[in-house]
Design an enzyme around this catalytic site. Structure first.
Site, mmCIF file in Angstrom:
data_model
loop_
_atom_site.group_PDB
_atom_site.id
_atom_site.type_symbol
_atom_site.label_atom_id
_atom_site.label_comp_id
_atom_site.label_asym_id
_atom_site.label_seq_id
_atom_site.Cartn_x
_atom_site.Cartn_y
_atom_site.Cartn_z
ATOM 1 N N GLY A 1 49.370 103.431 7.411
ATOM 2 C CA GLY A 1 48.928 104.237 6.211
ATOM 3 C C GLY A 1 49.087 105.744 6.747
ATOM 4 O O GLY A 1 49.784 105.990 7.829
ATOM 5 N N ASP B 1 57.873 100.957 5.638
ATOM 6 C CA ASP B 1 56.978 102.188 5.301
ATOM 7 C C ASP B 1 57.630 103.774 5.432
ATOM 8 O O ASP B 1 56.989 104.733 5.001
ATOM 9 C CB ASP B 1 55.818 101.965 6.153
ATOM 10 N N LYS C 1 52.330 116.703 7.897
ATOM 11 C CA LYS C 1 52.318 115.785 8.985
ATOM 12 C C LYS C 1 51.773 116.641 10.158
ATOM 13 O O LYS C 1 52.074 117.956 10.299
ATOM 14 C CB LYS C 1 53.912 115.709 9.381
ATOM 15 N N ARG D 1 56.130 104.321 -1.111
ATOM 16 C CA ARG D 1 57.096 103.708 -0.241
ATOM 17 C C ARG D 1 57.426 102.421 -0.686
ATOM 18 O O ARG D 1 56.404 101.675 -1.476
ATOM 19 C CB ARG D 1 56.646 103.631 1.218
ATOM 20 N N ARG E 1 56.185 119.337 4.046
ATOM 21 C CA ARG E 1 57.400 118.805 3.444
ATOM 22 C C ARG E 1 57.211 118.727 1.701
ATOM 23 O O ARG E 1 56.247 118.489 1.334
ATOM 24 C CB ARG E 1 57.865 117.541 4.118
#
Length: 451
Positions: A86, A250, A109, A182, A175
């Site tokens: 996850g 994923d 991230k 996904r 981003r």
């Protein structure tokens, strides 16, 4: 354009995500802000102070999400199912509409630990952030559907990693993506047999990413869309000479947009077994196996959707992948050749000849496309290129070679030695000028290539 905040993800409800709090970082040094991407969502007018408030401290953007959300998903990692993954070091920070009217996400991230972090620290190395800038900028310029690196902030922590010199500098990256749903998001629901949730997620994806309401045959229609988009992505990777490195389920977005760059590389030549990840010992995600890998991931979506749709209709939709891939491969290769399409069969034959000739001659991929852009092979390309020369003859250029880029002595490329050299200047001298110069060079190439 004006900023247009959205909260579409909240339609799904809290069974799909976990509200989380961002990490607090000892330093916040802005290293990269993508004003070109920011302009597409109305955020280019932010001052640097405001930018750091939103993309380092993660103060909410007005009208968008009030709290970050770590998304829940499972997935096959190197074809082994993992139910313990996850968003472990990232979250969905905000949603908004872009200048094309698309629903967009700002995801992170390295923003700290979440309930899915397991034993990870939730952080991102500064080198990892720099590499993601280079990957996304290069892919965007080469016509690949990709997320865009929106922001990179150095955070002042020392990180320890077993696969690189430690301690190393830390960062947090943001981003801009056309969604973060996904294949693994659907797999998680199928794992728990949550058919109502699968139907709900299917309706959400169709509505917000494909402009359709659920209605009849919704799961099959969704699969057909994803098959078409992921086939396009596979073809674009191959034409770009790009190896993602970790094409787990994923890491495949149901919009067909590439994202999440770890051990990526660009192949110097058309080498089928070229790999990006040092841990990919079997070459599962090698350069020439990427279409197969992405098709396999699409099949996992079909498997998940089989809980809510007839198997025969899903198989039929999945079977469309090979033809879609070959069509998209011709489109992507002709785009790099700088020529206009003529006839589907001739275009496909030309694309196949390009790949076969590059493979047989070990010709540098970037140099070949640089030299031949516009459809005319220089005389330096001899007898091994005779068939390709003949097939190219009737094709017309899609744009003239009138950009200054075409007068450069060599093409703009992004091979691993240059990536390491850029990082070395940052690591050893804190010199960021080489990174910004490379980004400018990549964007200049993109201007020369674009329609």
């Amino acid at each position: 354009m004006a900023f247009s905040p959205q909260q579409a993800i909240l339609e799904l409800g809290d069974a799909f995500y976990d509200p989380v709090h961002p990490a607090r970082f000892p330093k916040q040094i802005l290293r990269f802000r993508n004003d070109r991407a920011a302009a597409s969502v109305g955020l280019d007018g932010l001052s640097d102070t405001e930018w750091l408030a939103h993309f380092a401290r993660f103060e909410p953007l007005p009208g968008s999400l009030e709290q970050p959300l770590a998304q829940r998903y499972h997935g096959h990692q190197f074809r082994v199912y993992n139910p313990e993954i996850g968003d472990g070091r990232g979250f969905l920070f905000a949603q908004m509409t872009d200048d094309q009217g698309r629903l967009m996400d700002l995801g992170t991230k390295g923003s700290g630990q979440t309930p899915h972090s397991r034993f990870g620290d939730g952080r991102l190395t500064l080198k990892g952030g720099v590499r993601e800038i280079l990957a996304t900028e290069m892919l965007e310029a080469l016509g690949v559907e990709t997320s865009r690196t929106f922001s990179l902030v150095e955070t002042g922590e020392e990180l320890h990693r077993g696969d690189e010199p430690s301690p190393t500098r830390s960062s947090v990256l943001v981003r801009l993506s056309h969604g973060h749903i996904r294949i693994g998001t659907f797999q998680r629901l199928a794992h728990f047999g949550e058919t109502e949730a699968i139907a709900k997620l299917t309706a959400y994806v169709l509505r917000h990413y494909y402009g359709e309401e659920a209605g009849d045959n919704a799961p099959t229609r969704l699969l057909a869309h994803v098959v078409a988009r992921t086939a396009r992505l596979a073809a674009q990777y191959m034409a770009a000479g790009f190896v993602h490195g970790v094409l787990n389920s994923d890491n495949i977005n149901v919009t067909g947009e590439s994202f999440d760059y770890g051990p990526w590389r660009f192949a110097p030549i058309w080498a089928p077994r070229f790999t990006a990840a040092y841990f990919d010992h079997a070459g599962l995600y090698a350069y020439a196996r990427q279409p197969e890998a992405i098709y396999w991931d699409a099949a996992q979506l079909a498997s998940a959707l089989s809980l809510v749709a007839p198997e025969d209709s899903l198989v039929a939709a999945l079977d469309g992948f090979p033809d879609a891939y070959h069509r998209e491969s011709a489109t992507a290769i002709l785009w790099r050749l700088g020529v206009l399409p003529r006839d589907p069969e001739q275009d496909r034959a030309l694309a196949q000849t390009v790949e076969q000739t590059l493979a047989a001659t070990d010709s540098p991929i970037d140099l070949f496309y640089f030299d031949v852009f516009g459809g005319v092979l220089p005389t330096s390309y001899g007898e091994p290129f005779a068939q390709l020369r003949a097939q190219l003859a009737p094709y017309r250029p899609r744009k003239p070679r009138d950009h200054p880029y075409w007068s450069d002595p060599e093409p703009c490329a992004m091979l691993i030695d240059e990536v390491e050299a850029i990082w070395a200047r940052i690591a050893e001298q804190d010199d960021w000028s080489i990174l910004h110069a490379k980004v400018a060079a990549i964007r200049r190439m993109g201007e020369a290539l674009k329609a």
